[in-house]
Design an enzyme around this catalytic site. Structure first.
Site, mmCIF file in Angstrom:
data_model
loop_
_atom_site.group_PDB
_atom_site.id
_atom_site.type_symbol
_atom_site.label_atom_id
_atom_site.label_comp_id
_atom_site.label_asym_id
_atom_site.label_seq_id
_atom_site.Cartn_x
_atom_site.Cartn_y
_atom_site.Cartn_z
ATOM 1 N N GLY A 9 36.532 43.654 42.570
ATOM 2 C CA GLY A 9 36.048 43.863 41.206
ATOM 3 C C GLY A 9 36.522 45.137 40.534
ATOM 4 O O GLY A 9 35.861 45.653 39.630
ATOM 5 N N SER A 10 37.711 45.632 40.907
ATOM 6 C CA SER A 10 38.150 46.886 40.277
ATOM 7 C C SER A 10 38.511 46.679 38.812
ATOM 8 O O SER A 10 38.342 47.592 37.990
ATOM 9 C CB SER A 10 39.318 47.504 41.056
ATOM 10 O OG SER A 10 40.487 46.741 40.919
ATOM 11 N N ASN A 11 39.002 45.511 38.447
ATOM 12 C CA ASN A 11 39.274 45.251 37.028
ATOM 13 C C ASN A 11 37.974 45.173 36.231
ATOM 14 O O ASN A 11 37.900 45.676 35.099
ATOM 15 C CB ASN A 11 40.087 43.961 36.861
ATOM 16 C CG ASN A 11 41.562 44.196 37.097
ATOM 17 O OD1 ASN A 11 42.224 44.833 36.282
ATOM 18 N ND2 ASN A 11 42.074 43.705 38.220
ATOM 19 N N ARG A 56 34.692 20.107 42.870
ATOM 20 C CA ARG A 56 35.092 21.137 41.911
ATOM 21 C C ARG A 56 34.312 20.965 40.607
ATOM 22 O O ARG A 56 33.901 21.929 39.972
ATOM 23 C CB ARG A 56 36.587 20.961 41.627
ATOM 24 C CG ARG A 56 37.401 22.173 41.935
ATOM 25 C CD ARG A 56 38.872 21.941 41.664
ATOM 26 N NE ARG A 56 39.675 22.174 42.851
ATOM 27 C CZ ARG A 56 39.858 23.347 43.437
ATOM 28 N NH1 ARG A 56 39.267 24.427 42.972
ATOM 29 N NH2 ARG A 56 40.607 23.464 44.495
ATOM 30 N N ILE A 83 40.358 27.728 41.416
ATOM 31 C CA ILE A 83 41.075 26.963 40.400
ATOM 32 C C ILE A 83 40.040 26.206 39.589
ATOM 33 O O ILE A 83 39.137 25.575 40.147
ATOM 34 C CB ILE A 83 42.091 26.019 41.070
ATOM 35 C CG1 ILE A 83 43.151 26.880 41.752
ATOM 36 C CG2 ILE A 83 42.703 25.072 40.037
ATOM 37 C CD1 ILE A 83 44.344 26.172 42.273
ATOM 38 N N HIS A 100 46.743 38.525 35.696
ATOM 39 C CA HIS A 100 47.577 38.017 36.792
ATOM 40 C C HIS A 100 48.543 39.113 37.223
ATOM 41 O O HIS A 100 49.173 39.759 36.373
ATOM 42 C CB HIS A 100 48.352 36.772 36.342
ATOM 43 C CG HIS A 100 49.198 36.205 37.434
ATOM 44 N ND1 HIS A 100 48.660 35.474 38.468
ATOM 45 C CD2 HIS A 100 50.524 36.308 37.684
ATOM 46 C CE1 HIS A 100 49.637 35.144 39.310
ATOM 47 N NE2 HIS A 100 50.774 35.632 38.850
ATOM 48 N N GLU A 134 47.251 24.697 32.649
ATOM 49 C CA GLU A 134 48.332 24.961 33.602
ATOM 50 C C GLU A 134 48.143 26.368 34.181
ATOM 51 O O GLU A 134 48.094 27.357 33.435
ATOM 52 C CB GLU A 134 49.698 24.853 32.898
ATOM 53 C CG GLU A 134 50.823 24.700 33.895
ATOM 54 C CD GLU A 134 52.198 24.612 33.221
ATOM 55 O OE1 GLU A 134 53.198 24.732 33.928
ATOM 56 O OE2 GLU A 134 52.247 24.437 31.993
ATOM 57 N N LEU A 135 48.037 26.460 35.499
ATOM 58 C CA LEU A 135 47.703 27.708 36.182
ATOM 59 C C LEU A 135 48.677 28.847 35.817
ATOM 60 O O LEU A 135 49.891 28.679 35.924
ATOM 61 C CB LEU A 135 47.726 27.474 37.704
ATOM 62 C CG LEU A 135 47.251 28.643 38.571
ATOM 63 C CD1 LEU A 135 45.749 28.842 38.437
ATOM 64 C CD2 LEU A 135 47.640 28.425 40.022
HETATM 65 C C1 GRF Z 1 44.047 41.706 40.875
HETATM 66 O O1 GRF Z 1 45.296 42.079 41.387
HETATM 67 C C2 GRF Z 1 44.197 40.612 39.865
HETATM 68 O O2 GRF Z 1 45.363 40.704 39.122
HETATM 69 C C3 GRF Z 1 44.244 39.388 40.737
HETATM 70 O O3 GRF Z 1 43.335 39.643 41.774
HETATM 71 C C4 GRF Z 1 43.176 41.052 41.938
HETATM 72 C C5 GRF Z 1 41.734 41.355 41.756
HETATM 73 O O4 GRF Z 1 41.430 42.698 41.995
HETATM 74 N N1 GRF Z 1 43.976 38.205 39.954
HETATM 75 P P1 GRF Z 1 39.993 43.251 41.605
HETATM 76 O O5 GRF Z 1 38.961 42.346 42.248
HETATM 77 O O6 GRF Z 1 39.883 43.288 40.121
HETATM 78 O O7 GRF Z 1 39.928 44.637 42.205
#
Ligand code: GRF
Length: 201
Positions: A9-11, A56, A83, A100, A134-135
């Site tokens: 969860g760093s983002n 799903r 997905i 991504h 589309e992924l």
């Molecule tokens: C990140 O590299 C993001 O681009 C990818 O998964 C990773 C998640 O990292 N989709 P975090 O959980 O946000 O630290």
């Protein structure tokens, strides 16, 4: 906004620290480390485990129900490792973002850093994009480019890219919430002429 995570969860953390209005953090994994951080910041958290659903479709319906309880204007996938069904994606069409770890359209899917090293690319990076069926292919909001250095391994390259992720995802989410993003024939522009690319050394 609601943020979906599966792990670290760093983002998500970068978006919270940027002061974005995060109503809830939802995970498909009860042990996602990011949940603890969010709870510690007084943010609502929820777990919808994919293991509790046979299909799903069933999982996505439960996830949508959890999300909709918070009435978000934006749903941000941040390391959410599931997905999603076409039905889920179309329900949130135009208000579902993803980050991504590659310069799309290069390297959609998994193991992007290893694949970038194997391909010998000299620039790598990350992309914030709208999610479509589309992924890893939706309209691109912002990208950060980083160099690939001769001594890089997966870990050093991933760390350099991650620093870019933490810069561009909060920015892209803020533009969305401010109503600045316009999608025209699959191309995203930002009202006010803000740069949609970042170059990191
Ligand atoms: C990140 O590299 C993001 O681009 C990818 O998964 C990773 C998640 O990292 N989709 P975090 O959980 O946000 O630290």
């Amino acid at each position: 906004m609601v943020i979906l995570i599966s792990g670290r969860g760093s983002n998500m953390q970068a978006m919270v620290e940027a002061g974005l209005p995060v109503a809830a953090v939802i995970s498909n994994c009860a042990d996602a480390a990011g949940l603890e951080y969010a709870a510690g910041r007084g943010i609502a958290t929820a777990v919808v485990s994919h293991r509790d659903y046979a299909t799903r479709e069933g999982f996505d319906a439960a996830l949508a129900q959890a999300i909709d309880g918070f009435h978000p204007d934006l749903v941000a996938l941040a390391g959410f490792m599931r997905i999603l069904t076409a039905e889920f994606v179309s329900r949130y069409q135009g208000r579902l973002l993803n980050i991504h770890p590659s310069l799309l359209p290069a390297f959609p899917g998994l193991d992007t850093h290893a694949r970038a090293l194997a391909a010998g690319v000299k620039l790598h990076g990350c992309t914030v994009h709208f999610v479509t069926v589309e992924l890893d292919h939706g309209p691109i909001v912002m990208q950060a480019a980083v160099p690939v250095l001769p001594r890089d391994d997966e870990a050093t390259l991933a760390a350099r890219v991650l620093a870019g992720e933490h810069r561009i995802y909060p920015q892209a989410a803020r533009w969305f919430l401010e109503g600045k993003l316009v999608i025209d024939s699959g191309v995203v522009r930002v009202n006010g002429d803000h740069p949609q690319q970042l170059y990191l050394p």
